[in-house]
Enzyme design. Structure first.
Site, short mmCIF file in Angstrom:
data_model
loop_
_atom_site.label_atom_id
_atom_site.label_comp_id
_atom_site.label_asym_id
_atom_site.label_seq_id
_atom_site.Cartn_x
_atom_site.Cartn_y
_atom_site.Cartn_z
N CYS A 1 0.75 -1.12 0.13
CA CYS A 1 -0.10 0.03 0.10
C CYS A 1 1.01 1.34 0.01
CB CYS A 1 -0.91 0.01 1.09
SG CYS A 1 -2.39 1.17 0.92
N GLU B 1 -1.24 -8.92 3.40
CA GLU B 1 -1.05 -9.49 4.75
C GLU B 1 -2.46 -10.00 5.32
OE1 GLU B 1 -0.52 -6.42 3.98
OE2 GLU B 1 -0.82 -5.04 5.51
N HIS C 1 -3.61 -5.26 0.57
CA HIS C 1 -2.83 -5.52 1.72
C HIS C 1 -2.95 -7.01 1.86
CE1 HIS C 1 -2.28 -1.52 3.94
NE2 HIS C 1 -3.33 -1.37 3.35
N1 GLN Z 1 -1.76 6.75 2.99
C1 GLN Z 1 -1.96 6.02 1.87
C2 GLN Z 1 -3.46 5.95 1.36
O1 GLN Z 1 -4.41 6.37 2.09
C3 GLN Z 1 -1.68 4.44 2.02
C4 GLN Z 1 -2.96 3.68 2.91
C5 GLN Z 1 -2.17 2.37 3.42
O2 GLN Z 1 -0.95 2.24 3.55
N2 GLN Z 1 -3.00 1.72 3.97
O3 GLN Z 1 -3.76 5.93 0.06
#
Ligand code: GLN
Length: 543
Positions: free
Chosen positions: A391, A522, A520
């Site tokens: 992300c 994970e 994600h």
């Molecule tokens: N801050 C970034 C966004 O909102 C990444 C978010 C994250 O890593 N979950 O897109």
């Protein structure tokens, strides 16, 4: 195998929080689901927040994302890892949700002009939500973990709801109470007194435990069991010892060996046959116990200012995913925590990264530590160190590439710099109003989204198929305006949303392993089914 009636196992905790009540609950779920029964796992959290999405990880631990886009307590993550079934957002019940519904119903005249009172209307709504989850999951067994510690003012209404449960469905409800037994260093001996008091506390709420699980550094010996039996009002056979163990995944076996399933099922009047799935789990535990080789994985993060929760809690799913992938490749991963801020103050510190076999930059928000992360990504890219960006870790890899390879000085995400000349990561169109109107709760791009992988790419090879899905939690995305310019310079967008508009995966051909994803992964890694992207990182790190 199915049961004729729906059964409810309620797990409460005494003495301390954080002693592993979630793992005990997940382990009971693991044993029952491995027998072939359908299990619904519910976590009840006494806080007013509607969900965990608005909480800082250092305050409450990681925010777990469900397939249907819930931002929940991290215990749901343990449940999914232990029972390998999707647990949906309705399975995390908070005080905030319960009160909100009761107040909305009152406004809609759904109580028919009655006085709406804390008792019975709040416990009624709690029970309704639990029954709903059991129905939705078509469950034979509903496991309900009551957050917090017995005696907490704020858990009282949940215990009251559980008392009503027992009153209405006596033979379908059993109570498991998890207590902590300290071994004070000046005495060197295990004490049962706090556990005795916590059983009393539970009794005062009108609940009598059927089974007591004793968590401690060591096994409970006969004298402690006798004491706990006498004062806790249970038989010695109903006391289960749960000592500290090297891996949480061993806990189901420890409970099974002491007959917890026979005990619970006898009380509920359920017959069962053992099957092979439990043996598979046992084999898995024996295998990981014998792994000798280690591998060093550096996790570069920022939640190092520990509040109530530890670093491990902030990144729990990432850590577990690294372990699952490591074990799959017969190595024990050693995790090295790296605070990205030190690479901002002193770039010579980047040399520390030579010591690790692979690097992960997990999800994150805001500008703190970001420049250090970008420096680390540049280092990993140039030094051919295996890199996995999750992300934010993917977004920052795009920023780094834009700045240092594509000739876009000062390129950035608009999350960090609103007026950068090269906004290579930008807010998604449909997120603008949310931020403007301060609609922060449950408004990110959340939950399961599909992606299509590019044939022949690294990620395609790892997943072994074209159509994949991962869970998401973000507001920003790769800015479509810059895609062709970045691609021309060699970065490959190897996975996109099915309509081709959102960039979901990146990779750098020729590098040992340089992969990022907007999702994600994970959240989908399981002990016996590691996430392909983590597996790829470990395989590259081993080489
Ligand atoms: N801050 C970034 C966004 O909102 C990444 C978010 C994250 O890593 N979950 O897109």
């Amino acid at each position: 195998m199915r049961t004729k009636k729906r059964n409810f196992i309620v797990v409460t905790g005494g003495v301390l929080s954080g002693v592993g009540k979630g793992i005990i609950t997940a382990s009971i779920g693991n044993l029952i689901s491995n027998l072939g029964f359908k299990v619904s796992m519910i976590k009840v959290d006494p806080y007013i927040n509607i969900d965990a999405g608005t909480m800082r990880p250092t305050e409450h631990g990681e925010v777990w994302v469900t397939e249907d886009g819930g931002e929940t307590d991290q215990d749901l993550g343990n449940y999914e890892r232990f029972i390998d079934t999707n647990v949906l957002k309705g399975n995390n019940i908070t005080t905030g949700q319960v009160y909100r519904t009761v107040i909305e119903k009152e406004r809609n005249l759904e109580y028919g002009g009655k006085t709406v009172e804390v008792i019975p209307h709040i416990p009624d709504e709690i029970r309704r939500r639990i029954m709903d989850a059991g129905e939705r999951d078509d469950a034979d067994f509903v496991l309900i973990e009551i957050g917090g510690t017995v005696g907490d003012y704020q858990s009282a209404l949940f215990l009251e709801a559980m008392r009503h449960f027992k009153m209405n469905m006596k033979e379908n409800v059993v109570f498991v109470h998890v207590v902590f037994l300290p071994v004070p260093s000046n005495l060197g001996e295990m004490k049962t007194k706090p556990a005795q008091h916590s059983v009393r506390e539970l009794n005062q709420a009108g609940i009598v435990p059927d089974i007591i699980v004793g968590r401690s550094r060591f096994d409970l010996d006969e004298p402690r069991k006798k004491k706990l039996s006498l004062f806790g009002n249970v038989e010695i056979k109903d006391i289960i010892s749960a000592p500290d163990v090297p891996s949480i995944y061993e806990v189901p076996i420890i409970l099974e060996e002491q007959g917890i399933i026979e005990n619970l099922f006898e009380r509920l009047g359920i017959k069962y046959k053992k099957n092979g799935k439990y043996d598979d789990w046992k084999k898995f535990i024996n295998r990981i116990k014998n792994i000798k080789n280690t591998i060093k994985i550096g996790i570069i993060g920022k939640y190092f200012d520990t509040g109530d929760f530890s670093l491990e809690d902030s990144y729990i799913s990432v850590i577990e995913s690294v372990k699952h992938a490591g074990w799959n490749n017969n190595v024990n991963p050693e995790i090295i925590w790296i605070d990205s801020k030190k690479f901002e103050k002193d770039p010579s510190k980047l040399k520390e990264l030579d010591k690790v076999d692979g690097i992960i930059i997990p999800g994150g928000f805001g500008s703190s530590g970001v420049e250090g992360k970008i420096n680390a990504i540049e280092y990993a890219r140039k030094k051919n160190i295996p890199y996995l960006g999750l992300c934010y870790g993917m977004q920052l890899a795009v920023v780094e590439y834009a700045r240092n390879v594509c000739g876009m000085p000062g390129a950035n995400s608009t999350e960090i710099s609103k007026d950068t000349k090269y906004p290579v990561i930008d807010i998604m169109e449909n997120q603008k109003d949310n931020l403007k109107n301060k609609k922060y709760g449950a408004t990110m791009r959340l939950g399961r989204y599909d992606a299509v992988l590019k044939k022949g790419s690294t990620v395609y090879g790892l997943y072994g198929k074209e159509n994949v899905s991962e869970r998401h939690r973000h507001r920003y995305e790769v800015n479509p305006k810059f895609i062709s310019q970045i691609e021309e310079k060699g970065l490959v967008f190897s996975g996109k949303s099915p309509d081709g508009t959102l960039m979901e995966f990146i990779e750098l051909p020729g590098h040992k392993y340089f992969v990022g994803t907007q999702g994600h992964p994970e959240f989908k890694s399981r002990p016996l089914r590691p996430s392909p992207l983590f597996d790829g990182l470990i395989k590259a790190a081993k080489r």
